[in-house]
Design an enzyme around this catalytic site. Structure first.
Site, PDB file in Angstrom:
ATOM      1  N   LEU A 156       0.835  -1.214   0.000  1.00 14.86           N
ATOM      2  CA  LEU A 156       0.000   0.000   0.000  1.00 14.86           C
ATOM      3  C   LEU A 156       0.863   1.255   0.000  1.00 14.86           C
ATOM      4  CD1 LEU A 156      -2.958  -0.780   2.413  1.00 14.86           C
ATOM      5  CD2 LEU A 156      -3.107  -0.070   0.022  1.00 14.86           C
ATOM      6  N   GLY A 157       1.739   1.346  -0.994  1.00 12.69           N
ATOM      7  CA  GLY A 157       2.544   2.556  -1.150  1.00 12.69           C
ATOM      8  C   GLY A 157       1.849   3.483  -2.127  1.00 12.69           C
ATOM      9  N   ARG A 158       2.663   4.201  -2.899  1.00 14.78           N
ATOM     10  CA  ARG A 158       2.105   5.198  -3.828  1.00 14.78           C
ATOM     11  C   ARG A 158       1.103   4.565  -4.804  1.00 14.78           C
ATOM     12  NH1 ARG A 158       7.854   6.867  -3.381  1.00 14.78           N
ATOM     13  NH2 ARG A 158       8.169   4.886  -4.449  1.00 14.78           N
ATOM     14  N   ILE A 159       1.531   3.497  -5.499  1.00 11.97           N
ATOM     15  CA  ILE A 159       0.662   2.925  -6.536  1.00 11.97           C
ATOM     16  C   ILE A 159      -0.510   2.165  -5.907  1.00 11.97           C
ATOM     17  CG2 ILE A 159       0.554   1.370  -8.541  1.00 11.97           C
ATOM     18  CD1 ILE A 159       3.562   2.107  -9.026  1.00 11.97           C
ATOM     19  N   ARG A 179       3.923  -4.147   5.337  1.00 11.71           N
ATOM     20  CA  ARG A 179       4.555  -4.569   6.602  1.00 11.71           C
ATOM     21  C   ARG A 179       4.420  -3.559   7.725  1.00 11.71           C
ATOM     22  NH1 ARG A 179      10.259  -5.311   4.054  1.00 11.71           N
ATOM     23  NH2 ARG A 179       9.484  -3.315   3.319  1.00 11.71           N
ATOM     24  N   ARG A 238       5.827  -6.698 -10.342  1.00  8.29           N
ATOM     25  CA  ARG A 238       6.920  -7.362 -11.046  1.00  8.29           C
ATOM     26  C   ARG A 238       6.556  -8.833 -11.199  1.00  8.29           C
ATOM     27  NH1 ARG A 238       8.414  -3.114 -12.474  1.00  8.29           N
ATOM     28  NH2 ARG A 238      10.405  -2.051 -12.132  1.00  8.29           N
ATOM     29  N   GLU A 267      10.432 -12.096 -18.462  1.00  4.72           N
ATOM     30  CA  GLU A 267      10.380 -10.986 -19.428  1.00  4.72           C
ATOM     31  C   GLU A 267      11.646 -10.887 -20.258  1.00  4.72           C
ATOM     32  OE1 GLU A 267       9.334  -7.021 -17.905  1.00  4.72           O
ATOM     33  OE2 GLU A 267       7.747  -8.020 -16.791  1.00  4.72           O
ATOM     34  N   HIS A 285       4.406  -4.996 -20.175  1.00  4.80           N
ATOM     35  CA  HIS A 285       5.032  -4.094 -19.185  1.00  4.80           C
ATOM     36  C   HIS A 285       4.881  -2.618 -19.596  1.00  4.80           C
ATOM     37  CE1 HIS A 285       8.248  -4.044 -15.808  1.00  4.80           C
ATOM     38  NE2 HIS A 285       7.496  -2.950 -15.762  1.00  4.80           N
ATOM     39  N   ILE A 286       3.614  -2.182 -19.675  1.00  6.49           N
ATOM     40  CA  ILE A 286       3.337  -0.803 -20.132  1.00  6.49           C
ATOM     41  C   ILE A 286       2.758   0.065 -19.015  1.00  6.49           C
ATOM     42  CG2 ILE A 286       3.026  -1.454 -22.554  1.00  6.49           C
ATOM     43  CD1 ILE A 286      -0.067  -1.263 -22.023  1.00  6.49           C
ATOM     44  N   GLY A 287       2.946  -0.382 -17.754  1.00  4.39           N
ATOM     45  CA  GLY A 287       2.343   0.341 -16.621  1.00  4.39           C
ATOM     46  C   GLY A 287       2.554   1.848 -16.662  1.00  4.39           C
TER      47      GLY A 287
HETATM   48  P1  NAP Z   1       6.198   2.254  -2.880  1.00  2.32           P
HETATM   49  O1  NAP Z   1       5.487   3.566  -2.752  1.00  2.32           O
HETATM   50  O2  NAP Z   1       7.560   2.113  -2.295  1.00  2.32           O
HETATM   51  O3  NAP Z   1       5.225   1.127  -2.293  1.00  2.32           O
HETATM   52  C1  NAP Z   1       5.641  -0.174  -2.071  1.00  2.32           C
HETATM   53  C2  NAP Z   1       4.720  -0.786  -1.020  1.00  2.32           C
HETATM   54  O4  NAP Z   1       5.083  -2.161  -0.859  1.00  2.32           O
HETATM   55  C3  NAP Z   1       4.833  -0.136   0.362  1.00  2.32           C
HETATM   56  O5  NAP Z   1       3.529  -0.034   0.897  1.00  2.32           O
HETATM   57  C4  NAP Z   1       5.652  -1.134   1.158  1.00  2.32           C
HETATM   58  O6  NAP Z   1       5.299  -0.997   2.527  1.00  2.32           O
HETATM   59  C5  NAP Z   1       5.173  -2.440   0.539  1.00  2.32           C
HETATM   60  N1  NAP Z   1       6.108  -3.545   0.744  1.00  2.32           N
HETATM   61  C6  NAP Z   1       7.442  -3.585   0.560  1.00  2.32           C
HETATM   62  N2  NAP Z   1       7.923  -4.795   0.873  1.00  2.32           N
HETATM   63  C7  NAP Z   1       6.856  -5.539   1.266  1.00  2.32           C
HETATM   64  C8  NAP Z   1       6.699  -6.860   1.733  1.00  2.32           C
HETATM   65  N3  NAP Z   1       7.760  -7.665   1.866  1.00  2.32           N
HETATM   66  N4  NAP Z   1       5.465  -7.308   2.042  1.00  2.32           N
HETATM   67  C9  NAP Z   1       4.394  -6.490   1.906  1.00  2.32           C
HETATM   68  N5  NAP Z   1       4.468  -5.218   1.484  1.00  2.32           N
HETATM   69  C10 NAP Z   1       5.699  -4.748   1.173  1.00  2.32           C
HETATM   70  O7  NAP Z   1       6.371   1.847  -4.411  1.00  2.32           O
HETATM   71  P2  NAP Z   1       5.424   2.238  -5.640  1.00  2.32           P
HETATM   72  O8  NAP Z   1       5.878   3.507  -6.254  1.00  2.32           O
HETATM   73  O9  NAP Z   1       4.004   2.104  -5.204  1.00  2.32           O
HETATM   74  O10 NAP Z   1       5.813   1.049  -6.671  1.00  2.32           O
HETATM   75  C11 NAP Z   1       5.579  -0.304  -6.320  1.00  2.32           C
HETATM   76  C12 NAP Z   1       6.199  -1.245  -7.351  1.00  2.32           C
HETATM   77  O11 NAP Z   1       5.431  -1.220  -8.547  1.00  2.32           O
HETATM   78  C13 NAP Z   1       7.604  -0.892  -7.822  1.00  2.32           C
HETATM   79  O12 NAP Z   1       8.600  -1.372  -6.923  1.00  2.32           O
HETATM   80  C14 NAP Z   1       7.706  -1.539  -9.174  1.00  2.32           C
HETATM   81  O13 NAP Z   1       8.320  -2.823  -9.086  1.00  2.32           O
HETATM   82  C15 NAP Z   1       6.250  -1.672  -9.616  1.00  2.32           C
HETATM   83  N6  NAP Z   1       5.932  -0.830 -10.801  1.00  2.32           N
HETATM   84  C16 NAP Z   1       5.572  -1.428 -11.967  1.00  2.32           C
HETATM   85  C17 NAP Z   1       5.256  -0.651 -13.078  1.00  2.32           C
HETATM   86  C18 NAP Z   1       4.852  -1.275 -14.380  1.00  2.32           C
HETATM   87  O14 NAP Z   1       5.165  -0.717 -15.427  1.00  2.32           O
HETATM   88  N7  NAP Z   1       4.132  -2.364 -14.377  1.00  2.32           N
HETATM   89  C19 NAP Z   1       5.322   0.752 -12.999  1.00  2.32           C
HETATM   90  C20 NAP Z   1       5.686   1.315 -11.797  1.00  2.32           C
HETATM   91  C21 NAP Z   1       5.998   0.523 -10.701  1.00  2.32           C
HETATM   92  P3  NAP Z   1       6.143  -1.637   3.732  1.00  2.32           P
HETATM   93  O15 NAP Z   1       7.563  -1.253   3.516  1.00  2.32           O
HETATM   94  O16 NAP Z   1       5.468  -1.087   4.937  1.00  2.32           O
HETATM   95  O17 NAP Z   1       5.931  -3.124   3.610  1.00  2.32           O
END
Ligand code: NAP
Length: 321
Positions: A156-159, A179, A238, A267, A285-287
């Protein structure tokens, strides 16, 4: 300053203009992904590098670049392609693109959610096949997400939170896990639960954690067995977050009703079963592939590299482990 800025792929048109106007020498790889050999050859002697998530930035890459490399800017928020221990060991700064791709990625996640639960691609194939069809009460029936279906958000981060906002606007109930959040509490309308409860109560499960040693195969056969029969999985995080073989078995048996996938374990290769199953929607992978988003991501990479090479702090450094 010695050394050029290496950019492994042609960036967006506006970003290419920015690169043209820099005071540094810039060498751009090209439109197509470079072979590993070409990547290693072209990064030799670079002071800064802008790289793609599809490129492995490891010991061999740093050796090829040489001791003058100061900064690597990844055109992505995720950085599982980069060996951060090696970067730290060599004092190379690594940057990513957090925040600027949040809404675009949440949009694509929701597009996959709607396409999968309402069988858009499957019925599109049928409609354009030219085969005769007549409206029928049991044709292409999918999940009514707006009738209070529960979306489980892993990470539950940014996305993750941006996806929650979209789901709530559609009338979905939202539950989630990360976590550092406390089960029983609410965050922006998302009810925080334990991981097992997330699996148990979700009609649709969407994954938004980074790929780490801890999250690899987070969704395996055991996790899928805990899910509701006929639930859906959406993955725009991912590929490695899911054990794809276990997911394929569940998609075939009906334990999972469908999956919407933007990312894959191997991929750019997509496992044949995932390409062939009618209840799977796949995108390459066009997110973050929004027109404005890609401009901003590219500019952020350039700004990060220039900032470091000018002796200033990077804008968005990935913390060393
Ligand atoms: P973010 O803001 O850092 O959010 C990540 C979330 O995951 C946080 O809530 C974090 O909270 C949680 N997390 C980390 N480790 C964890 C674990 N072991 N168990 C449960 N939760 C966990 O990142 P974001 O900007 O939202 O991006 C998230 C991911 O999306 C990226 O890392 C990237 O791989 C993927 N992404 C994919 C695309 C695409 O094109 N498909 C585009 C952008 C991003 P806690 O640390 O409290 O657990």
């Amino acid at each position: 300053m010695e050394g050029h800025i290496y950019v492994s792929r042609t960036l967006t048109p506006k970003a290419m203009k920015l690169l043209d106007n820099l005071d540094y020498e810039v060498r751009v790889g090209g439109d197509e992904p470079p072979s590993r050999e070409k990547l290693l050859e072209d990064v030799a002697g670079a002071a800064g590098a802008i790289v793609m998530l599809s490129e492995k930035i490891d010991e061999e890459f740093f050796d090829a670049a040489g001791p003058g490399l100061e900064v690597v800017a990844n055109l992505a928020v995720g950085y599982d392609n980069i060996d951060l221990h090696e970067a730290k060991h060599r004092a190379v700064i690594v940057t990513n693109t957090p925040g600027v791709l949040t809404e675009a990625t949440a949009d694509l996640t929701f597009a996959l959610l709607l396409a999968t639960t309402r069988r858009v691609v499957e019925s599109d194939y049928y409609a354009r096949s030219g085969k005769p069809w007549i409206w029928g009460p049991n044709e292409y029936v999918g999940l009514d997400i707006s009738a209070g279906a529960t979306l489980g958000i892993y990470g539950l981060g940014r996305i993750g939170l941006a996806v929650a906002r979209r789901a709530q606007a559609f009338g979905m109930r939202t539950i989630g896990y990360a976590r550092h959040l406390v089960p029983g509490q609410e965050l922006d309308g998302v009810h925080i639960v334990e991981p097992d409860e997330l699996l148990q109560y979700s009609d649709v499960l969407t994954l938004h954690t980074p790929l780490t040693d801890e999250t690899r195969h987070l969704i395996d056969a055991a996790a899928i067995a805990k899910m509701k029969k006929g639930a859906y999985i959406i993955n725009a995080g991912r590929g490695g977050l899911i054990d794809e073989l276990a997911m394929v078995d569940a998609l075939k048996s009906g334990q999972l009703a469908g999956a919407g996938l933007d990312v894959f374990e191997g991929e750019p290769v997509i496992r044949p079963e995932l390409r062939e199953l009618p209840n799977v929607v796949v995108t390459p992978h066009i997110g973050s592939a929004g027109d404005k988003t890609r401009e901003v991501m590219s500019k952020l990479c350039i700004d990060n590299v220039v900032s470091v090479l000018d002796g200033k702090a990077p804008l968005t450094q990935v913390p060393y482990p």
